[in-house]
Write an enzyme that holds these catalytic residues in place. Structure first.
Site, PDB file in Angstrom:
ATOM      1  N   LYS A 100       0.804  -1.221   0.000  1.00 32.31           N
ATOM      2  CA  LYS A 100       0.000   0.000   0.000  1.00 32.31           C
ATOM      3  C   LYS A 100       0.840   1.277   0.000  1.00 32.31           C
ATOM      4  O   LYS A 100       0.446   2.282  -0.568  1.00 32.31           O
ATOM      5  CB  LYS A 100      -0.935   0.010   1.218  1.00 32.31           C
ATOM      6  CG  LYS A 100      -2.028  -1.049   1.166  1.00 32.31           C
ATOM      7  CD  LYS A 100      -3.046  -0.745   0.089  1.00 32.31           C
ATOM      8  CE  LYS A 100      -4.221  -1.712   0.112  1.00 32.31           C
ATOM      9  NZ  LYS A 100      -5.105  -1.494  -1.071  1.00 32.31           N
ATOM     10  N   GLU A 122      -9.775   6.207   2.843  1.00 32.86           N
ATOM     11  CA  GLU A 122     -10.653   5.157   3.352  1.00 32.86           C
ATOM     12  C   GLU A 122      -9.783   3.961   3.654  1.00 32.86           C
ATOM     13  O   GLU A 122      -8.711   3.814   3.065  1.00 32.86           O
ATOM     14  CB  GLU A 122     -11.712   4.797   2.314  1.00 32.86           C
ATOM     15  CG  GLU A 122     -11.278   3.767   1.246  1.00 32.86           C
ATOM     16  CD  GLU A 122     -10.159   4.277   0.317  1.00 32.86           C
ATOM     17  OE1 GLU A 122     -10.032   5.509   0.168  1.00 32.86           O
ATOM     18  OE2 GLU A 122      -9.424   3.445  -0.239  1.00 32.86           O
ATOM     19  N   SER A 389       1.823  -9.689  -0.964  1.00 30.36           N
ATOM     20  CA  SER A 389       1.504  -8.261  -0.882  1.00 30.36           C
ATOM     21  C   SER A 389       1.637  -7.675   0.518  1.00 30.36           C
ATOM     22  O   SER A 389       1.793  -6.470   0.664  1.00 30.36           O
ATOM     23  CB  SER A 389       0.099  -8.012  -1.429  1.00 30.36           C
ATOM     24  OG  SER A 389      -0.839  -8.795  -0.719  1.00 30.36           O
TER      25      SER A 389
END
Lengths: 407, 271
Positions: A100, A122, A389
């Site tokens: 991210k 969000e 990830s």
């Protein structure tokens, strides 16, 4: 809406100027957001060609995020499964523990260039919220993170991390109280505070230019991996596997390989309790095209077009839509999309933990679990690259709970 | 001629401004809606905006979000809303009805099916909040063919160029969102509305309705002095929400507020 299939024989250049990937994507927002989106689009195009901006982004990715992330040959696990040699792209080793941050570093630099002083985001599992709060802290920007009340309950650790980093975490009580409602609320904040606020969307969804912009910031994953695989194995991987919620880690890995037709690309959605139970988060496997959160894509909806509640063991995959580029890649047949249940994902989680000493995030565990099915069907001279990830620290409570262990 | 055009022509002739109430269809329950529409017409409203409930109303504030949730508890779908309009039309063939909602239920029904069903139900306009003109190329002509006017939003930050584009595409009236924010916000600024309406009028002759932030008769009267129509939504839905246990008082309180808006608006315009 079905795509007009057109073989990928020309250079891949989507989306078009209005953010369309075939029939998907676009800009479906109320009028007040049209101008801010246009300004964002102009800034994004301008700075993605600005060598000073790109140099700063590159330096941040190197020195702050810790890139390049390694590719690791999971030899023991590969031997255990038999078949293809399995490699892992280690996005779990990034600062804040997931892919991210590649995107939040980029968008925060853009926010700074645009003179915005307030950041909103969000978050579902909290990983994007943490990655946003992290870059906001570093740059001294005010940060507000919207998070569904249900997710706040199941991700207490990440909520605390965001608060430590100085962000305000707003609990969203509307609708199903999960990621989709947090996104609605962030859009409402943005429409109210457009003048000083930059909205950092965490995935390749939302109105144009977000799907393209977030993709571009995440493609560092695939660009590195492509070189690393060539260097380590002398050839391109035969297959790529990545989990898909909104789809940012998957598109980040896939994108630099789209024109390499020999490379199979597999996106893994969350089947939750099983597709047949209806309790899942797999719009590409079991949904239909519609419009939500500013773009047209595959959605989970009822017969009247109301968005339905989704389920997954992993909060990060618990979303009823998916990035529009994945919708297009699916219709084109360039990528395949499959699904993995909660139970199978846990098997992937334990396998990697026990055999390789790497505790993966539950999101990434979906990709691992599918690789456990795929690898044995492949030859020993073939290679399979999985995007790992994120790391699993945030999921300790979820996994312990399921196994009846009190921490 | 469209009921909307006829209505605005009649209003212009009598130097009155349109009062447009917004309620969410199916809130607090489906039986409430059609009788309430008739009662509002009797109270002197000119056009009715009927909200189509949606699970993810991203342009709405908490009041209309909860109205949507209450309506969806009763499974009020787009098809039900069209049935309500058809039922309303059996007794009222002149009051224009405009549907206001989000695109996904229409995508789900299919553009052509929706346009045809809306036209035959007696719907006069459709305002699809998350469908800007750029994405309206397919749906807008289908609506027009079915006699349903596509109605578009303008915002405080709409540029000259956008006002021109939207003015050229819109039919019936344009809905000016008076502030940057969601429905039910409380800080409508009359002088900035006045400035923006002057800018908008340079590019279009369509009637302009102003909504978002109209809470009381005084604000309605001030807006009536500037615009062609005043939209009131959250203030009405607040009445519904406060009286969920006293259903019999909802209608009378809504009527009282609308009558007071009507008389203030008429007084301010004739003054």
């Amino acid at each position: 809406m079905t795509a007009h299939a057109e073989p990928l024989d020309k250079p891949y250049d989507l989306p078009d100027d209005h953010g369309h990937f075939g029939p998907y994507g676009g800009i479906f927002v109320a009028e007040t957001l049209m101008l801010p989106l246009q300004e964002l689009n102009e800034a994004y195009h301008r700075y993605m060609q600005d060598s000073e901006f790109l140099a700063e982004l590159d330096a941040d990715l190197r020195h702050y995020v810790g890139r390049p992330s390694p590719v690791y040959h999971a030899q023991r696990w590969s031997r255990e499964l038999g078949g293809a040699r399995i490699y892992l792209k280690r996005e779990d080793l990034n600062h804040t523990g997931a892919h991210k941050v590649n995107n939040t570093v980029g968008q925060a630099l853009l926010a700074q260039r645009m003179g915005k002083t307030r950041i909103i985001a969000e978050t579902g599992a909290g990983q994007h919220g943490v990655a946003t709060a992290t870059v906001a802290a570093r740059m001294g920007l005010e940060c507000v993170v919207y998070m569904g009340a249900e997710d706040i309950k199941r991700q207490a650790l990440n909520v605390y991390r965001m608060k430590l980093l100085g962000a305000e975490v707003v609990s969203v009580e509307a609708g199903s109280k999960t990621l989709k409602d947090a996104l609605n609320e962030a859009l409402r904040d943005w429409v109210t505070n457009v003048d000083d606020t930059f909205y950092i969307i965490g995935t390749v969804a939302g109105p144009h230019p977000y799907p393209a912009m977030v993709r571009d910031f995440q493609t560092v994953i695939g660009r590195e991996a492509r070189e690393q695989m060539l260097e380590m194995t002398g050839k391109l991987p035969d297959a790529l596997v990545a989990c898909v919620g909104g789809g940012s880690n998957a598109i980040g890995l896939f994108y630099p390989f789209i024109e390499d037709r020999s490379v199979r690309m597999v996106g893994v959605e969350a089947a939750g309790d099983g597709i047949e139970t209806g309790r899942h988060s797999a719009p590409l496997c079991a949904g239909r095209p519609g419009v939500l959160h500013g773009n047209r894509t595959y959605l989970m909806e009822d017969e009247d077009g109301e968005i339905i509640e989704t389920h997954s063991i992993s909060a990060g995959l618990d979303y009823p839509g998916v990035g529009p580029e994945h919708a297009w890649l699916k219709d084109e047949g360039r990528a395949e999309y499959v699904s993995i249940t909660d139970r199978e994902a846990l098997e992937g989680f334990h396998a990697l933990t026990r055999l390789e000493g790497i505790i993966p995030a539950l999101e990434s565990s979906h990709a691992l679990a599918y690789a456990m099915k795929l690898a044995p069907t492949m030859r020993a001279d073939q290679t399979l690259l999985i995007n790992l990830s994120g790391r699993g620290d945030k999921d300790m409570h979820t996994v312990a709970d399921i196994e009846g262990i009190q921490l | 001629m469209s009921r909307l055009t006829t209505r605005f022509n009649d209003l212009a002739r009598t130097h009155r401004k349109a009062l447009i109430p917004f309620i969410t269809a199916g809130d607090p329950d489906p039986e409430f809606t059609v009788p309430m529409m008739h009662a509002m017409v009797n109270a002197g409203v000119d056009i009715i905006e009927l909200g189509v409930p949606f699970s993810d109303p991203m342009a709405d504030g908490p009041v209309i979000q909860r109205a949507s949730e209450r309506a969806l508890e009763h499974k009020t779908s787009l098809r039900h809303v069209l049935d309500m309009v058809a039922k309303f039309r059996r007794q009222d063939s002149t009051t224009p009805v405009v549907l206001m909602g989000y695109l996904n239920p229409i995508e789900c029904m299919g553009y052509d099916a929706f346009a045809e069903a809306a036209g035959s139900a007696g719907v006069d306009g459709a305002l699809t909040v998350d469908m800007p003109p750029e994405e309206a190329g397919a749906l807008a002509p289908m609506l027009e063919n079915a006699g349903v006017y596509p109605i578009f939003l303008l915002a405080p930050n709409s540029t000259d160029q956008r006002i021109q584009t939207i003015g050229a595409m819109g039919k019936g009236y344009l809905y000016y969102v008076s502030l940057k924010g969601v429905t039910g916000a409380s800080h409508l600024d009359v002088s900035s509305v006045e400035r923006k309406l002057r800018q908008i009028r340079r590019f279009t002759d369509l009637p302009i309705a102003v909504g978002f932030g109209v809470k009381d008769a005084e604000t309605a009267a001030m807006i009536a002095g500037l615009a062609d129509a005043v939209v009131v939504g959250s203030a009405l839905i607040n009445i519904i929400e406060k009286n969920l246990d006293r259903r019999e008082t909802i209608e009378s309180e809504i009527i009282t507020l609308l009558e007071s808006m009507r008389s203030h608006m008429d007084a301010s315009v004739s003054a």
